[in-house]
Design a protein around this motif. Structure first.
Motif, PDB file in Angstrom:
ATOM      1  N   VAL A 534     109.491 -73.322  24.820  1.00  0.00           N
ATOM      2  CA  VAL A 534     110.347 -73.312  23.648  1.00  0.00           C
ATOM      3  C   VAL A 534     111.070 -71.986  23.507  1.00  0.00           C
ATOM      4  N   ARG A 535     110.789 -71.040  24.388  1.00  0.00           N
ATOM      5  CA  ARG A 535     111.424 -69.725  24.314  1.00  0.00           C
ATOM      6  C   ARG A 535     112.937 -69.846  24.482  1.00  0.00           C
ATOM      7  N   THR A 536     113.378 -70.731  25.372  1.00  0.00           N
ATOM      8  CA  THR A 536     114.796 -70.827  25.665  1.00  0.00           C
ATOM      9  C   THR A 536     115.479 -71.966  24.923  1.00  0.00           C
ATOM     10  N   GLY A 537     114.833 -72.571  23.958  1.00  0.00           N
ATOM     11  CA  GLY A 537     115.523 -73.571  23.169  1.00  0.00           C
ATOM     12  C   GLY A 537     114.793 -74.872  23.032  1.00  0.00           C
ATOM     13  N   ASP A 538     115.340 -75.922  23.637  1.00  0.00           N
ATOM     14  CA  ASP A 538     114.938 -77.275  23.305  1.00  0.00           C
ATOM     15  C   ASP A 538     113.732 -77.734  24.112  1.00  0.00           C
ATOM     16  N   PRO A 539     112.600 -78.031  23.450  1.00  0.00           N
ATOM     17  CA  PRO A 539     111.428 -78.511  24.187  1.00  0.00           C
ATOM     18  C   PRO A 539     111.610 -79.899  24.806  1.00  0.00           C
ATOM     19  N   ARG A 540     112.679 -80.612  24.456  1.00  0.00           N
ATOM     20  CA  ARG A 540     112.892 -81.920  25.071  1.00  0.00           C
ATOM     21  C   ARG A 540     113.563 -81.772  26.431  1.00  0.00           C
ATOM     22  N   ALA A 541     113.384 -80.650  27.068  1.00  0.00           N
ATOM     23  CA  ALA A 541     114.037 -80.378  28.337  1.00  0.00           C
ATOM     24  C   ALA A 541     113.413 -81.202  29.447  1.00  0.00           C
ATOM     25  N   ASP A 542     114.084 -81.167  30.598  1.00  0.00           N
ATOM     26  CA  ASP A 542     113.622 -81.957  31.735  1.00  0.00           C
ATOM     27  C   ASP A 542     112.194 -81.590  32.140  1.00  0.00           C
ATOM     28  N   ARG A 543     111.847 -80.306  32.050  1.00  0.00           N
ATOM     29  CA  ARG A 543     110.515 -79.898  32.479  1.00  0.00           C
ATOM     30  C   ARG A 543     109.427 -80.587  31.659  1.00  0.00           C
ATOM     31  N   VAL A 544     109.656 -80.743  30.373  1.00  0.00           N
ATOM     32  CA  VAL A 544     108.652 -81.398  29.539  1.00  0.00           C
ATOM     33  C   VAL A 544     108.470 -82.850  29.973  1.00  0.00           C
ATOM     34  N   LEU A 545     109.560 -83.512  30.331  1.00  0.00           N
ATOM     35  CA  LEU A 545     109.445 -84.890  30.817  1.00  0.00           C
ATOM     36  C   LEU A 545     108.627 -84.942  32.095  1.00  0.00           C
ATOM     37  N   LEU A 546     108.800 -83.948  32.963  1.00  0.00           N
ATOM     38  CA  LEU A 546     108.016 -83.901  34.192  1.00  0.00           C
ATOM     39  C   LEU A 546     106.535 -83.705  33.881  1.00  0.00           C
ATOM     40  N   LEU A 547     106.228 -82.787  32.945  1.00  0.00           N
ATOM     41  CA  LEU A 547     104.831 -82.550  32.585  1.00  0.00           C
ATOM     42  C   LEU A 547     104.213 -83.790  31.931  1.00  0.00           C
ATOM     43  N   GLU A 548     104.980 -84.453  31.087  1.00  0.00           N
ATOM     44  CA  GLU A 548     104.488 -85.693  30.479  1.00  0.00           C
ATOM     45  C   GLU A 548     104.156 -86.720  31.563  1.00  0.00           C
ATOM     46  N   GLU A 549     105.062 -86.886  32.516  1.00  0.00           N
ATOM     47  CA  GLU A 549     104.836 -87.863  33.581  1.00  0.00           C
ATOM     48  C   GLU A 549     103.543 -87.539  34.324  1.00  0.00           C
ATOM     49  N   ALA A 550     103.317 -86.253  34.578  1.00  0.00           N
ATOM     50  CA  ALA A 550     102.116 -85.858  35.327  1.00  0.00           C
ATOM     51  C   ALA A 550     100.844 -86.160  34.552  1.00  0.00           C
ATOM     52  N   VAL A 551     100.789 -85.782  33.263  1.00  0.00           N
ATOM     53  CA  VAL A 551      99.544 -85.989  32.525  1.00  0.00           C
ATOM     54  C   VAL A 551      99.296 -87.472  32.265  1.00  0.00           C
ATOM     55  N   LEU A 552     100.373 -88.229  32.039  1.00  0.00           N
ATOM     56  CA  LEU A 552     100.174 -89.660  31.823  1.00  0.00           C
ATOM     57  C   LEU A 552      99.698 -90.346  33.099  1.00  0.00           C
ATOM     58  N   ASP A 553     100.248 -89.937  34.234  1.00  0.00           N
ATOM     59  CA  ASP A 553      99.798 -90.492  35.504  1.00  0.00           C
ATOM     60  C   ASP A 553      98.336 -90.140  35.752  1.00  0.00           C
ATOM     61  N   ALA A 554      97.980 -88.868  35.509  1.00  0.00           N
ATOM     62  CA  ALA A 554      96.590 -88.446  35.724  1.00  0.00           C
ATOM     63  C   ALA A 554      95.644 -89.133  34.752  1.00  0.00           C
ATOM     64  N   TRP A 555      96.040 -89.282  33.503  1.00  0.00           N
ATOM     65  CA  TRP A 555      95.163 -89.879  32.500  1.00  0.00           C
ATOM     66  C   TRP A 555      94.933 -91.362  32.769  1.00  0.00           C
ATOM     67  N   SER A 556      95.886 -92.008  33.446  1.00  0.00           N
ATOM     68  CA  SER A 556      95.757 -93.445  33.688  1.00  0.00           C
ATOM     69  C   SER A 556      94.487 -93.784  34.441  1.00  0.00           C
ATOM     70  N   ASP A 557      94.028 -92.890  35.338  1.00  0.00           N
ATOM     71  CA  ASP A 557      92.750 -93.137  36.020  1.00  0.00           C
ATOM     72  C   ASP A 557      91.782 -91.968  35.824  1.00  0.00           C
ATOM     73  N   ARG A 558      92.030 -91.187  34.765  1.00  0.00           N
ATOM     74  CA  ARG A 558      91.151 -90.086  34.352  1.00  0.00           C
ATOM     75  C   ARG A 558      91.001 -89.029  35.452  1.00  0.00           C
ATOM     76  N   THR A 559      92.108 -88.745  36.147  1.00  0.00           N
ATOM     77  CA  THR A 559      92.085 -87.668  37.143  1.00  0.00           C
ATOM     78  C   THR A 559      92.012 -86.336  36.417  1.00  0.00           C
ATOM     79  N   PRO A 560      91.067 -85.473  36.733  1.00  0.00           N
ATOM     80  CA  PRO A 560      90.939 -84.199  36.021  1.00  0.00           C
ATOM     81  C   PRO A 560      91.929 -83.154  36.567  1.00  0.00           C
ATOM     82  N   GLY A 561      91.959 -82.010  35.884  1.00  0.00           N
ATOM     83  CA  GLY A 561      92.668 -80.864  36.431  1.00  0.00           C
ATOM     84  C   GLY A 561      93.937 -80.456  35.744  1.00  0.00           C
TER      85      GLY A 561
END
Length: 816
Positions: A534-561
């Motif tokens: 959020v330092r550079t402005g809008d948290p709805r940036a592309d990077r946040v979408l990438l991080l969301e995709e990663a955690v949702l993918d990992a959570w789908s089968d409870r992959t840790p880390g």
């Protein structure tokens, strides 16, 4: 002698020495002497033309004038004399040069200074000036009464984007050479300049332009790959100068209909989260053109937003791209045709073929090129992809391959999309193993990627195949499977969809690709500066979408880390709403909170991030009791490093404080402070001290609150994002103790150092409160009115609305 400062409409000006640091390093005391002479020269010219030197600070002077004519005459005189002295080789070194700038606006003096947005604008204008130049805004020029001065100001030299100043700022040069200002020209659109030429669509561009000029909603229909985005983006680039702004809103990466409003706001550079907030913002802008790109998968939500915005905003026009109409009243549907005519098709093929191969198009059989383009149904994307590979495969063989693929795919759907799918599939089949794997791995990213982000995703592929990530990216761009959009890489929707299907069919690559996605997200997580996104402005940036995709993918089968990634997303959620998918997953995380006596850092990060995500939307949804929260904290303290435990204790402190359970909050914050000291992290120590101060103030112990505020400021890193908040906390504690003058001084100093709106509002609100409490009601009223006027014009109504809601009753009380 006390000098009376002008009020009402005031022209503010700054004069700064160019290259002062170097001059001081080279000349030492001689520079100090020269600077004293310069300040005397500035003071003489200012007073001679009815102005006042508000203050000098370092190498700069801050001036105020009661009329625009006097300000302009003073700046012209200052620059003329300084430039003449700089050119006089008989004078001793250093011969200083200055830059100057001015802006006018309504302001009232407060305590021998000004707390007004026009002051900050004047400072930014000055920063844009070069050596020997004086720049002014139209607010100054419009107030001139002397015709000679009006002629001297001339026409604007251009519109520029000034730091912290929203919208374009036209600048007039009243002194100095013809060099352009030291600021970026303002672009009235967020559409990136394309890296390939616009070929073969001039007739369609003109036709679409006429429709948009005469209708408020035009929906461009067509199958994927027909060039809807390219054509409409080209239109925005062409007509942006006719609007206050022409903005591209990319909906392709949005899967949750509830996020459409937020995505529209983000495309317009806004932090609005509701339609009402967005309407309030756009209502104070000029005529606006918005492109809603790729609506088909969110057709109902896109239609609802478009209909409401058009109904409430007379100056708004919308162009939408979709595969089906929005079915909104007043909609005009325009179906984008395939490229027709051999000339247009061959021109596009020739351009892309020449770009990919460096030449040689003249040697090709034109009739065979026309046949190939006809085979591809005139789809621009298909023609571009085929042109890239035509250098490697004879045209007849390429046509036969495409015809074979088209016949096979036709049985699964038919139509133009069959040919395009055939081209995408054929293009992927032509890749070597490294580039094919790279494309499939990149298809996991739901939005655009920076070079660094793409490099992290491709790190494992590159290592296995003996190439570098940049080489893989260049190869995919070269064959038109990845697009370079400004400084970001992206896959077109059709290519991403085909690549994802191929990835899920590749059971050898799929688990490795998922691990690459998780590893990239973990590498992007920021354990020490969790506000980085959020330092550079809008948290709805592309990077946040990438991080969301990663955690949702990992959570789908409870992959840790990915605990730290969850923590980062929790921080983002404090600022803006998250997707429904992430919120649902966060609820599941809380419901499955580990119940073991010891909880490690990964589980702790995931749970605290999930807690922030859920609590930011509705605390009533949190499935935790106070006992659950304490058990979780005890387990984290027992099983995680001190830094993780300190962060967790801070979040549990907030959990209790927000529920008015002050005794539990005080107990937890004491533990948080101890853990923060053990961690050695300045960030955790600042957070703990801030929370202690908040609780002390809640409990009425303002002496303790001040001690904690002082400690937070003492240990805060230089780049701490909320340093102004820490200053504000200290000022509020001083004010509560009756130490008004000290509070006023640090607030004024902070306002000088932190002109950014988000910090400025909080500091200004505190300034009003301190002035009122100290008995300076007239000054408090002047600052409150100034602040309220600025907030009413601010086109980011989310935080602005909160500030106005606090300020309005204060203002009414002062006026009463």
């Amino acid at each position: 002698m006390v000098v009376e400062l002008p009020s009402g409409v005031v022209t503010f000006a700054f004069v700064d020495v160019v290259g002062s640091t170097l001059a001081f390093a080279e000349h030492g005391d001689a520079f100090v002497t020269a600077l004293e002479r310069l300040h005397a020269e500035i003071a003489d010219a200012t007073s001679a033309h009815g102005g006042v030197v508000v203050k000098t600070e370092g190498d700069g002077a801050f001036l105020a004038f009661g009329d625009e004519d006097g300000a302009l005459r003073a700046l012209i005189q200052i620059q003329a004399r300084v430039e003449a002295a700089a050119a006089d080789t008989t004078l001793p070194e250093p011969r200083l040069r200055v830059r100057a700038g001015a802006h006018a606006g309504r302001a009232q003096p407060v305590g021998g200074d000004y707390i007004a947005l026009p002051v900050n604008v004047a400072a930014r204008v000055t920063s844009a000036a070069g050596a020997g130049q004086a720049l002014v805004t139209p607010a100054v020029v419009d107030g001139l009464t002397d015709r000679d001065l009006v002629r001297a100001a001339g026409d604007p030299v251009g519109e520029y984007a000034l730091k912290d100043v929203r919208g374009p700022t036209p600048l007039h040069r009243v002194a100095g050479g013809p060099e352009p200002p030291r600021a970026a020209p303002y672009r009235r659109t967020n559409v990136a300049e394309p890296i390939t030429s616009f070929v073969g669509r001039d007739r369609e561009l003109a036709e679409l332009g006429e429709l948009v000029a005469s209708h408020r909603l035009v929906t461009v229909l067509g199958p994927g790959g027909m060039g809807k985005t390219r054509l409409t983006s080209q239109l925005l680039l062409q007509v942006a100068g006719s609007y206050d702004g022409a903005w591209l809103v990319e909906l392709a990466s949005v899967s949750d209909p509830a996020r459409v409003v937020g995505q529209v706001a983000a495309g317009l550079g806004s932090r609005a989260t509701t339609t009402d907030e967005l309407v309030a913002e756009l209502a104070v802008r000029g005529p606006t053109l918005v492109l809603l790109d790729n609506c088909e998968h969110l057709i109902d939500a896109a239609a609802d937003v478009a209909a409401e915005l058009l109904a409430r905003l007379a100056g708004l026009r919308i162009v939408a791209t979709s595969r089906e109409p929005l079915q909104v009243e007043g909609e005009v549907v325009w179906r984008i045709p395939a490229l027709v005519g051999d000339d247009a098709r061959c021109a596009l093929f020739a351009h892309r073929y020449t770009s990919a191969s460096g030449g040689g198009f003249d040697s090709l059989d034109r009739s065979m090129v026309a046949e190939l383009c006809s085979t591809l149904d005139g789809s621009p994307l298909a023609i571009e992809l085929a042109a890239v590979h035509a250098r490697e495969v004879p045209l007849r063989q390429l046509i036969d391959l495409l015809l074979d693929g088209s016949e096979t795919l036709a049985r699964r759907g038919g139509g133009r999309q069959s040919s395009l799918d055939a081209v995408v599939a054929w293009s992927m089949d032509r890749l070597d193993v490294a580039h094919r794997e790279a494309l499939l791995v990149l298809s996991q990213a739901p939005a655009r990627l920076t070079a660094d982000e793409a490099g992290l995703l491709l790190r494992d592929v590159a290592a296995r195949r003996g190439v570098t990530p940049p080489a893989l990216l260049r190869g995919l761009v070269r064959v038109s499977l990845v697009d370079l959009d400004g400084d970001r890489y992206r896959l077109l929707d059709t290519i991403r969809a085909a690549a994802r299907r191929a990835l899920h069919a590749d059971q050898d690559l799929l688990p490795r690709a998922r691990a690459m996605l998780h590893a990239a997200a973990a590498a992007l997580a920021d354990a020490d500066k969790e506000f980085s996104m959020v330092r550079t402005g809008d948290p709805r940036a592309d990077r946040v979408l990438l991080l969301e995709e990663a955690v949702l993918d990992a959570w789908s089968d409870r992959t840790p880390g990915l605990g730290q990634v969850w923590t980062d997303l929790g921080t983002v959620a404090v600022y803006l709403p998250t997707s429904q998918r992430l919120h649902t997953a966060a609820l599941e995380v809380l419901q499955e909170t580990p119940t073991t006596p010891e909880i490690g850092a990964d589980d702790a990060g995931r749970v605290t991030g999930a807690l922030d995500i859920v609590e930011s939307r509705d605390r009533a949804l949190t499935p935790w009791s106070p006992d659950d929260a304490l058990r979780f904290l005890d387990a984290v303290v027992a099983g995680s490093p001190a830094a993780v435990a300190a962060w967790t204790a801070g979040r549990i402190t907030a959990f209790f404080w927000l529920r008015d359970r002050i005794a539990e909050a005080h107990s937890v914050v004491t533990s948080a402070s101890r853990l923060a000291e053990e961690s050695g992290s300045a960030l955790h120590r600042v957070n703990a001290a801030t929370n202690e101060g908040l609780l002390a103030h809640t409990m009425g112990d303002d002496e303790a609150a001040l001690r904690h505020a002082d400690r937070a400021l003492e240990i805060a890193p230089d780049d701490f994002i909320d340093i102004a908040v820490l200053v504000n906390n200290r000022a509020c504690s001083l004010n509560a103790l009756g130490r008004h003058e000290e509070a006023l001084q640090i607030l004024r100093d902070a306002l000088d150092r932190h002109p950014v709106a988000r910090n400025r509002w909080a500091l200004t609100e505190s300034l009003v409160e301190v002035l009122r409490d100290s008995g300076a009601r007239e000054d408090a009223l002047a600052v409150a009115r100034q602040c309220y006027a600025e907030l009413a014009l601010e086109p980011a109504p989310g935080p602005a609305s909160d500030a106005m809601a606090w300020l309005l009753p204060v203002l009414r009380g002062l006026e009463a």
